[in-house]
Structures are given as structure tokens and as C-alpha cells.
Design a protein around this motif. Structure first.
Motif, PDB file in Angstrom:
ATOM      1  N   ARG A  93       2.162  46.208 -18.524  1.00 50.75           N
ATOM      2  CA  ARG A  93       2.019  47.458 -17.782  1.00 50.75           C
ATOM      3  C   ARG A  93       2.689  47.374 -16.418  1.00 50.75           C
ATOM      4  N   SER A  94       2.868  46.148 -15.926  1.00 46.18           N
ATOM      5  CA  SER A  94       3.576  45.930 -14.670  1.00 46.18           C
ATOM      6  C   SER A  94       4.782  45.033 -14.934  1.00 46.18           C
ATOM      7  N   GLU A  97       4.378  41.166 -14.860  1.00 48.20           N
ATOM      8  CA  GLU A  97       3.767  40.468 -15.990  1.00 48.20           C
ATOM      9  C   GLU A  97       4.649  40.462 -17.240  1.00 48.20           C
ATOM     10  N   ASP A 170      -2.078  41.304 -18.971  1.00 48.10           N
ATOM     11  CA  ASP A 170      -2.602  42.122 -17.879  1.00 48.10           C
ATOM     12  C   ASP A 170      -3.673  43.102 -18.350  1.00 48.10           C
ATOM     13  N   ASP A 175      -4.240  47.032 -13.766  1.00 51.57           N
ATOM     14  CA  ASP A 175      -3.140  47.737 -14.408  1.00 51.57           C
ATOM     15  C   ASP A 175      -3.517  48.285 -15.777  1.00 51.57           C
TER      16      ASP A 175
END
Length: 227
Positions: A93-94, A97, A170, A175
């Protein structure tokens, strides 16, 4: 199960959870491919060259005219041979990561230039790793061809193995509340249907060992697990 001896060069200092000292993992990574990257210093300049290889239980055989040139200048010259398989993208999601699922081996040592019968055996191992059954099917090298071929052998005593697999990590942080997709995109290496040479004479059938390559060599990577 045998273990790979750890040296200062092969010690896992970063992302240790992905490291392995199992000889079984080393053999599996080498068996899954036939292209490596050879790192060697030539005339004081580092070079990384792609080439093909074949592996037995304790030896890696590979083409290496560049390394041959370096070894002629310095018989004690060391090399680093790397084999990497990319198994997929791990999309989190980020961006921080994000990751790549992979299997990788780095082998260190001083290779040996092969000659005569040992070179012939090394070429057999290399050929069979690329296309099992082809060594007995095709015409084997003559003396002139052997003399023109640079083949090296490297002991598998000093090697580093790393394997990354599994989903992004994550899902238990803030997130996870962003409402964004996260997961893996697998990557597979698949051999396609054999294509005959344009000058192949009529009536020459596809040999069974080549036909078997299309269905027999699919590298889908390891079973997913924690990264």
C-alpha cells in the motif's frame, strides 16, 4: 541436510531472515536456470558479463573468455558469479514496503581453466543444464572446437543464498486503512514451442527431449511463504 560454511564474504548482514545456509537451497537455485553473471577484474577494471553455466553437486562450470583473459594475467584472480531468479512483484500500500520476490546465489572463489577430458565433461554438464538430452543427440565438440572454447570451473564451497517470497508486510499498520490494493504479481519463466531452423530439411522430426522442454521446464519459483 548439509550446511554451507559461512565466511566473512558470505555472512548475511542485511535482511538476514531471507538468508539460507542450506546446501539444498543452493542446489535448487542453481538447478532452476542456466544463465549467470560473472564479475571479474580485467586490466584493473571491474566487468560483469552474462554467460551460461551448468552445476553439479560441488562445481559450477561456465563459459568465460573474459575471466580466462584475467586468469592468464593473474592465476590467483578471484571472481564472483551471481545467479538470480525473479519470482514476482510484491506491491504494498506504500511504496516504501514494495519488494521483489526472488532467489539469488553469489559464489566466490578462484576458478580453474579446464582442458582436455575435464573440459569435455564441463561442456556436457553445461549443455545438459540448458537442454537435457541434447549432449547425446547433437554432434559433440572436436579437438579444434575444444581448443577454441574457454571453460572454467568454480568450487561451490563459498556461496551466499538469499530467498524472498510471500505477500507485502504492511497489513498490520496504518496503511492498511488506506483502501488500496496490495498483493503479489507472480513472474514465471516458461519455454515456448520449438521453432525449426529455416534451413531444416524436410522429414526431420522434433526429438522427444526437445519437445519435452516446453512442458517440462516451467520455473514458477518457490512456494509462497513469509518474506
Amino acid at each position: 541436510m548439509s550446511e554451507i560454511a559461512v565466511t566473512d564474504r558470505t555472512r548475511h548482514r542485511r535482511m538476514r531472515e531471507n538468508g539460507s545456509t542450506r546446501k539444498e537451497d543452493l542446489d535448487a537455485v542453481l538447478a532452476a536456470g542456466f544463465v549467470c553473471h560473472l564479475g571479474v577484474v580485467v586490466d584493473g577494471v571491474p566487468m560483469v558479463v552474462p554467460t551460461c553455466y551448468g552445476a553439479t553437486g560441488d562445481t559450477l562450470y561456465f563459459h568465460g573468455s573474459v575471466a580466462s583473459r584475467s586468469l592468464q594475467q593473474d592465476p590467483a584472480a578471484e571472481v564472483c558469479v551471481t545467479v538470480t531468479h525473479v519470482d514476482g512483484l510484491s506491491l504494498a500500500r506504500s511504496v516504501f514496503e514494495h519488494g521483489i520476490n526472488y532467489r539469488c546465489v553469489m559464489i566466490y572463489g578462484t576458478p580453474r581453466l579446464l582442458a582436455d577430458e575435464e573440459k569435455l565433461e564441463g561442456l556436457r554438464v553445461l549443455t545438459e543444464q540448458c537442454a537435457p538430452g541434447q549432449w547425446e543427440y547433437a554432434r559433440q565438440p572436436n579437438r579444434k572446437e575444444l581448443a577454441a572454447t574457454a571453460l572454467l570451473a568454480l568450487d561451490l564451497t563459498e556461496a551466499s543464498v538469499k530467498i524472498a517470497s510471500g505477500p507485502p508486510e504492511d497489513g498490520d499498520g496504518p496503511d492498511a486503512e488506506l483502501g488500496l490494493w496490495a498483493g503479489n504479481v507472480p513472474i514465471r519463466t516458461v519455454l515456448g514451442a520449438p521453432v525449426p531452423a529455416p534451413d531444416l530439411a524436410e522429414g526431420i522430426e522434433l526429438p522427444p527431449h526437445i519437445a519435452a522442454l516446453q512442458t517440462g521446464r516451467v520455473d514458477a519459483g518457490p512456494t509462497p511463504g513469509p518474506r
